[in-house]
Design a protein around this motif. Structure first.
Motif, PDB file in Angstrom:
ATOM      1  N   ASN A 287       0.837  -1.213   0.000  1.00 16.38           N
ATOM      2  CA  ASN A 287       0.000   0.000   0.000  1.00 16.38           C
ATOM      3  C   ASN A 287       0.866   1.255   0.000  1.00 16.38           C
ATOM      4  OD1 ASN A 287      -2.986  -1.004   1.926  1.00 16.38           O
ATOM      5  ND2 ASN A 287      -2.102  -1.805   0.059  1.00 16.38           N
ATOM      6  N   ASP A 288       1.924   1.234  -0.801  1.00 14.13           N
ATOM      7  CA  ASP A 288       2.926   2.298  -0.827  1.00 14.13           C
ATOM      8  C   ASP A 288       2.700   3.153  -2.079  1.00 14.13           C
ATOM      9  OD1 ASP A 288       5.283   3.827  -0.970  1.00 14.13           O
ATOM     10  OD2 ASP A 288       6.496   2.232  -0.080  1.00 14.13           O
ATOM     11  N   ILE A 289       2.026   4.286  -1.909  1.00 13.19           N
ATOM     12  CA  ILE A 289       1.579   5.058  -3.061  1.00 13.19           C
ATOM     13  C   ILE A 289       2.730   5.664  -3.855  1.00 13.19           C
ATOM     14  CG2 ILE A 289       1.197   7.156  -1.703  1.00 13.19           C
ATOM     15  CD1 ILE A 289      -0.802   5.889  -4.773  1.00 13.19           C
ATOM     16  N   ALA A 290       3.756   6.179  -3.188  1.00 14.09           N
ATOM     17  CA  ALA A 290       4.881   6.771  -3.925  1.00 14.09           C
ATOM     18  C   ALA A 290       5.618   5.704  -4.719  1.00 14.09           C
ATOM     19  CB  ALA A 290       5.830   7.478  -2.966  1.00 14.09           C
ATOM     20  N   ALA A 291       5.848   4.555  -4.088  1.00  9.30           N
ATOM     21  CA  ALA A 291       6.503   3.452  -4.790  1.00  9.30           C
ATOM     22  C   ALA A 291       5.668   3.009  -5.981  1.00  9.30           C
ATOM     23  CB  ALA A 291       6.720   2.282  -3.836  1.00  9.30           C
ATOM     24  N   LEU A 292       4.367   2.915  -5.788  1.00  6.25           N
ATOM     25  CA  LEU A 292       3.466   2.425  -6.830  1.00  6.25           C
ATOM     26  C   LEU A 292       3.471   3.346  -8.046  1.00  6.25           C
ATOM     27  CD1 LEU A 292       1.114   0.194  -7.214  1.00  6.25           C
ATOM     28  CD2 LEU A 292      -0.393   2.154  -6.848  1.00  6.25           C
ATOM     29  N   ILE A 293       3.227   4.618  -7.827  1.00  6.11           N
ATOM     30  CA  ILE A 293       3.117   5.553  -8.949  1.00  6.11           C
ATOM     31  C   ILE A 293       4.434   5.661  -9.704  1.00  6.11           C
ATOM     32  CG2 ILE A 293       2.884   8.006  -9.514  1.00  6.11           C
ATOM     33  CD1 ILE A 293       0.616   8.159  -7.492  1.00  6.11           C
ATOM     34  N   HIS A 294       5.535   5.781  -8.984  1.00  5.12           N
ATOM     35  CA  HIS A 294       6.812   5.986  -9.664  1.00  5.12           C
ATOM     36  C   HIS A 294       7.297   4.724 -10.367  1.00  5.12           C
ATOM     37  CE1 HIS A 294       7.689  10.157  -8.561  1.00  5.12           C
ATOM     38  NE2 HIS A 294       6.968   9.903  -7.490  1.00  5.12           N
ATOM     39  N   ASP A 295       6.984   3.535  -9.851  1.00  6.46           N
ATOM     40  CA  ASP A 295       7.360   2.330 -10.596  1.00  6.46           C
ATOM     41  C   ASP A 295       6.443   2.089 -11.774  1.00  6.46           C
ATOM     42  OD1 ASP A 295       9.530   0.016  -9.854  1.00  6.46           O
ATOM     43  OD2 ASP A 295       9.344   1.532  -8.303  1.00  6.46           O
ATOM     44  N   GLN A 296       5.177   2.512 -11.670  1.00  2.79           N
ATOM     45  CA  GLN A 296       4.311   2.435 -12.842  1.00  2.79           C
ATOM     46  C   GLN A 296       4.789   3.403 -13.919  1.00  2.79           C
ATOM     47  OE1 GLN A 296       1.902   0.279 -13.537  1.00  2.79           O
ATOM     48  NE2 GLN A 296       1.561   1.211 -15.543  1.00  2.79           N
ATOM     49  N   LEU A 297       5.249   4.577 -13.524  1.00  6.40           N
ATOM     50  CA  LEU A 297       5.800   5.523 -14.494  1.00  6.40           C
ATOM     51  C   LEU A 297       7.114   5.012 -15.089  1.00  6.40           C
ATOM     52  CD1 LEU A 297       5.008   8.934 -12.763  1.00  6.40           C
ATOM     53  CD2 LEU A 297       3.876   7.937 -14.766  1.00  6.40           C
ATOM     54  N   ALA A 298       7.907   4.292 -14.276  1.00  7.85           N
ATOM     55  CA  ALA A 298       9.126   3.672 -14.804  1.00  7.85           C
ATOM     56  C   ALA A 298       8.768   2.614 -15.847  1.00  7.85           C
ATOM     57  CB  ALA A 298       9.945   3.063 -13.676  1.00  7.85           C
ATOM     58  N   PHE A 299       7.705   1.862 -15.580  1.00 10.30           N
ATOM     59  CA  PHE A 299       7.210   0.900 -16.568  1.00 10.30           C
ATOM     60  C   PHE A 299       6.757   1.636 -17.817  1.00 10.30           C
ATOM     61  CE2 PHE A 299       3.711  -1.517 -18.492  1.00 10.30           C
ATOM     62  CZ  PHE A 299       4.322  -2.740 -18.708  1.00 10.30           C
ATOM     63  N   ASP A 300       6.099   2.775 -17.637  1.00 11.59           N
ATOM     64  CA  ASP A 300       5.616   3.552 -18.771  1.00 11.59           C
ATOM     65  C   ASP A 300       6.773   4.042 -19.640  1.00 11.59           C
ATOM     66  OD1 ASP A 300       2.949   4.673 -19.763  1.00 11.59           O
ATOM     67  OD2 ASP A 300       4.196   6.473 -19.773  1.00 11.59           O
ATOM     68  N   GLU A 301       7.914   4.360 -19.020  1.00  9.38           N
ATOM     69  CA  GLU A 301       9.089   4.732 -19.803  1.00  9.38           C
ATOM     70  C   GLU A 301       9.578   3.553 -20.643  1.00  9.38           C
ATOM     71  OE1 GLU A 301      10.806   7.684 -20.271  1.00  9.38           O
ATOM     72  OE2 GLU A 301       8.969   8.493 -19.375  1.00  9.38           O
ATOM     73  N   ALA A 302       9.465   2.353 -20.082  1.00 16.42           N
ATOM     74  CA  ALA A 302       9.823   1.156 -20.849  1.00 16.42           C
ATOM     75  C   ALA A 302       8.824   0.934 -21.985  1.00 16.42           C
ATOM     76  CB  ALA A 302       9.892  -0.063 -19.932  1.00 16.42           C
ATOM     77  N   VAL A 303       7.552   1.256 -21.755  1.00 18.43           N
ATOM     78  CA  VAL A 303       6.555   1.196 -22.831  1.00 18.43           C
ATOM     79  C   VAL A 303       6.974   2.108 -23.976  1.00 18.43           C
ATOM     80  CG1 VAL A 303       4.182   1.809 -23.466  1.00 18.43           C
ATOM     81  CG2 VAL A 303       4.614   0.529 -21.363  1.00 18.43           C
ATOM     82  N   LYS A 304       7.391   3.316 -23.639  1.00 21.84           N
ATOM     83  CA  LYS A 304       7.855   4.253 -24.666  1.00 21.84           C
ATOM     84  C   LYS A 304       9.031   3.666 -25.443  1.00 21.84           C
ATOM     85  CE  LYS A 304       9.444   9.018 -25.382  1.00 21.84           C
ATOM     86  NZ  LYS A 304      10.487   8.616 -26.352  1.00 21.84           N
ATOM     87  N   THR A 305       9.975   3.060 -24.724  1.00 23.59           N
ATOM     88  CA  THR A 305      11.130   2.444 -25.382  1.00 23.59           C
ATOM     89  C   THR A 305      10.683   1.377 -26.381  1.00 23.59           C
ATOM     90  OG1 THR A 305      12.576   2.844 -23.477  1.00 23.59           O
ATOM     91  CG2 THR A 305      13.217   1.075 -24.976  1.00 23.59           C
ATOM     92  N   ALA A 306       9.753   0.527 -25.967  1.00 24.16           N
ATOM     93  CA  ALA A 306       9.283  -0.558 -26.831  1.00 24.16           C
ATOM     94  C   ALA A 306       8.508  -0.023 -28.030  1.00 24.16           C
ATOM     95  CB  ALA A 306       8.420  -1.520 -26.019  1.00 24.16           C
ATOM     96  N   ILE A 307       7.608   0.919 -27.772  1.00 24.95           N
ATOM     97  CA  ILE A 307       6.793   1.455 -28.864  1.00 24.95           C
ATOM     98  C   ILE A 307       7.639   2.249 -29.847  1.00 24.95           C
ATOM     99  CG2 ILE A 307       4.927   3.064 -29.423  1.00 24.95           C
ATOM    100  CD1 ILE A 307       3.910   0.419 -28.343  1.00 24.95           C
ATOM    101  N   ASP A 308       8.587   3.032 -29.343  1.00 21.12           N
ATOM    102  CA  ASP A 308       9.469   3.784 -30.248  1.00 21.12           C
ATOM    103  C   ASP A 308      10.205   2.837 -31.186  1.00 21.12           C
ATOM    104  OD1 ASP A 308       8.689   6.135 -29.079  1.00 21.12           O
ATOM    105  OD2 ASP A 308      10.561   6.488 -27.991  1.00 21.12           O
ATOM    106  N   PHE A 309      10.703   1.713 -30.644  1.00 21.67           N
ATOM    107  CA  PHE A 309      11.380   0.734 -31.493  1.00 21.67           C
ATOM    108  C   PHE A 309      10.398   0.120 -32.488  1.00 21.67           C
ATOM    109  CE2 PHE A 309      12.178  -3.766 -32.358  1.00 21.67           C
ATOM    110  CZ  PHE A 309      13.361  -3.661 -33.084  1.00 21.67           C
TER     111      PHE A 309
END
Length: 464
Positions: A287-309
């Protein structure tokens, strides 16, 4: 907090909410999805334990505080993807664990919670990365938790126990998985394994390049197989990595994903790669909101990496999903909901880091001062004393990844009264989840699917 940054975020959200649905969706030019044809490559992305509320809050935080839409939601607005709701059940329950969920993706069958690609009668179902490896493709897994954890393992191995991570580390070497990046030094290091086996030497003999930190990513030699083990246990949470210098030599999920794609992209027969944001699940369990949001955003950066490729390549199917919900967090209605939610931008560390720094000899005032320093929260005396009681041994709290019995639940309830984010539990949920597909074969994704359907979608989109 920077007042101008806060006001900018508040205005951004207010403006967004003032738009009609028609205005919101028509504001982005429609782009035709490149869904026809067959795929040469597959990138399968899993934000482990991502409830819909997690996806929503990460996007809202990105809009309000960072001033940009998340890449995943932008794909919906661009209308370049196929989208589905997915039923995540296992063979033994409507609420799955990660092993059974990954086995549905990897083995194409629903198995009981806790096992990897082994059916009710003990039969082995060949994991999909083994199928593609045999067909000549390069195969890989990248994760923010241990590389031997359930989600990457479900695409690669058969095991009666998901927790058999020392053995799974050996299986990967036998199978010759081309790219392995994540945490889990304790499963490879002879000084930490109970059987004292030196798996790093085993991998070196099989011509793997061993990497131990983020700098090593820049030394990758083309053609090599890669074993990148960047931490004991899971990798650090993204927000802690950002604010703690001692963690900044650990690569991000996007950096690992980019390195893995670059290493495999020129293979004549193509590649398949799994990318897991595993710490999203761990944050939800706490139930760690800061950890949750920032790791989801880190995942989103990986989404960008995959989609850009994939956009440049034109031959890559990208699947973006989760294996199950977890804790179902969400923003609670109220006149100050926006202001309260935006206050999360004041959190510089995870709850785990904050609570680990409190000790039994700390006074209630010490606790209040520390909480304010790390999260800009002003605790009252009763709240500080309640937290203090956990460190004096008067109260205990359990939890799947709460090895030190920290008061995660209590602290999240204290935060809730300030940030308007609530949680239904500290464990997995059985709700339907998002599944998204981009690129060749994406047209095969139907509006409603079951988790094992993605196994057969991959095989149809990218034939063996």
């Amino acid at each position: 907090m920077d007042r101008r940054k806060f006001l900018k975020g508040s205005v951004l959200l207010s403006g967004l909410l003032s738009l009609s649905p028609t205005e919101l969706w028509s504001s982005t030019k429609r782009v035709t999805s490149p869904g026809a044809g067959k795929a040469k490559n597959i990138i399968f992305m899993v934000s482990d334990g991502m409830s819909l509320g997690t996806l929503s809050m990460a996007d809202l935080y990105s809009r309000n505080i960072l001033g940009k839409e998340s890449r995943w939601l932008n794909l919906y607005h661009e209308k370049t993807v196929s989208r589905a709701l997915m039923d995540t059940a296992s063979a033994s329950s409507i609420v799955t664990d990660s092993a059974a969920a990954s086995s549905a993706f990897g083995g194409g069958i629903r198995v009981q919670n806790g096992v990897l690609n082994i059916g009710a009668n003990g039969e082995n179902h060949i994991p999909i990365w083994q199928k593609y490896k045999k067909a000549g493709k390069k195969v890989g897994c990248v994760t923010s938790v241990t590389i031997t954890h359930a989600t990457p393992a479900g695409f690669c191995v058969n095991s009666t126990k998901r927790n058999a991570e020392p053995q799974i580390a050996e299986m990967y070497a036998e199978l010759g998985i081309d790219i392995l990046m994540g945490g889990g030094d304790e499963f490879f290091n002879p000084l930490k394994r109970e059987d004292k086996k030196d798996l790093y030497s085993v991998y070196k003999k099989k011509n793997y390049q061993i990497m131990k930190n983020g700098i090593d990513l820049k030394t990758i030699q083309k053609g090599n197989k890669i074993l990148g083990i960047f931490n004991t246990g899971a990798l650090p949470y993204s927000i802690d990595r950002t604010h703690l210098k001692e963690l900044q030599n650990t690569p991000t999920l996007a950096e690992m994903a980019d390195a893995a794609i670059d290493q495999m992209k020129d293979h004549p027969e193509g590649f398949v790669l799994q990318i897991e944001g595993g710490k999203v699940d761990w944050a939800a369990h706490a139930n760690d909101i800061a950890a949750l949001i920032h790791d989801q955003l880190a995942f989103d950066e990986a989404v960008k990496t995959a989609i850009d490729f994939a956009e440049k390549d034109g031959n890559t199917l990208v699947i973006i999903t989760t294996d199950h919900g977890n804790a179902n967090p969400g923003i609670i209605y109220g006149t100050d909901a926006t202001k309260n939610f935006n206050s999360i931008s004041n959190y510089h560390y995870t709850n785990e880091y904050i609570l680990n720094k409190i000790h039994k000899d700390h006074s209630a005032k010490d606790i209040k001062d520390w909480i304010y320093e790390g999260h800009k929260l002003i605790l009252n005396d009763d709240e500080a004393k309640h937290l203090q009681s956990f460190y004096n041994g008067l109260e205990k709290e359990e939890g799947l990844y709460n090895y030190k019995k920290l008061p995660f639940k209590l602290y999240s309830e204290i935060q809730k009264s300030r940030n308007s984010v609530g949680w239904i539990s500290m464990d997995h949920s059985g709700d339907y989840v998002e599944a998204t597909a981009y690129g060749p074969g994406s047209q095969l994704l139907k509006p409603y699917i079951k988790n094992m359907d993605l196994h057969y979608l991959m095989l149809e989109a990218c034939p063996l």
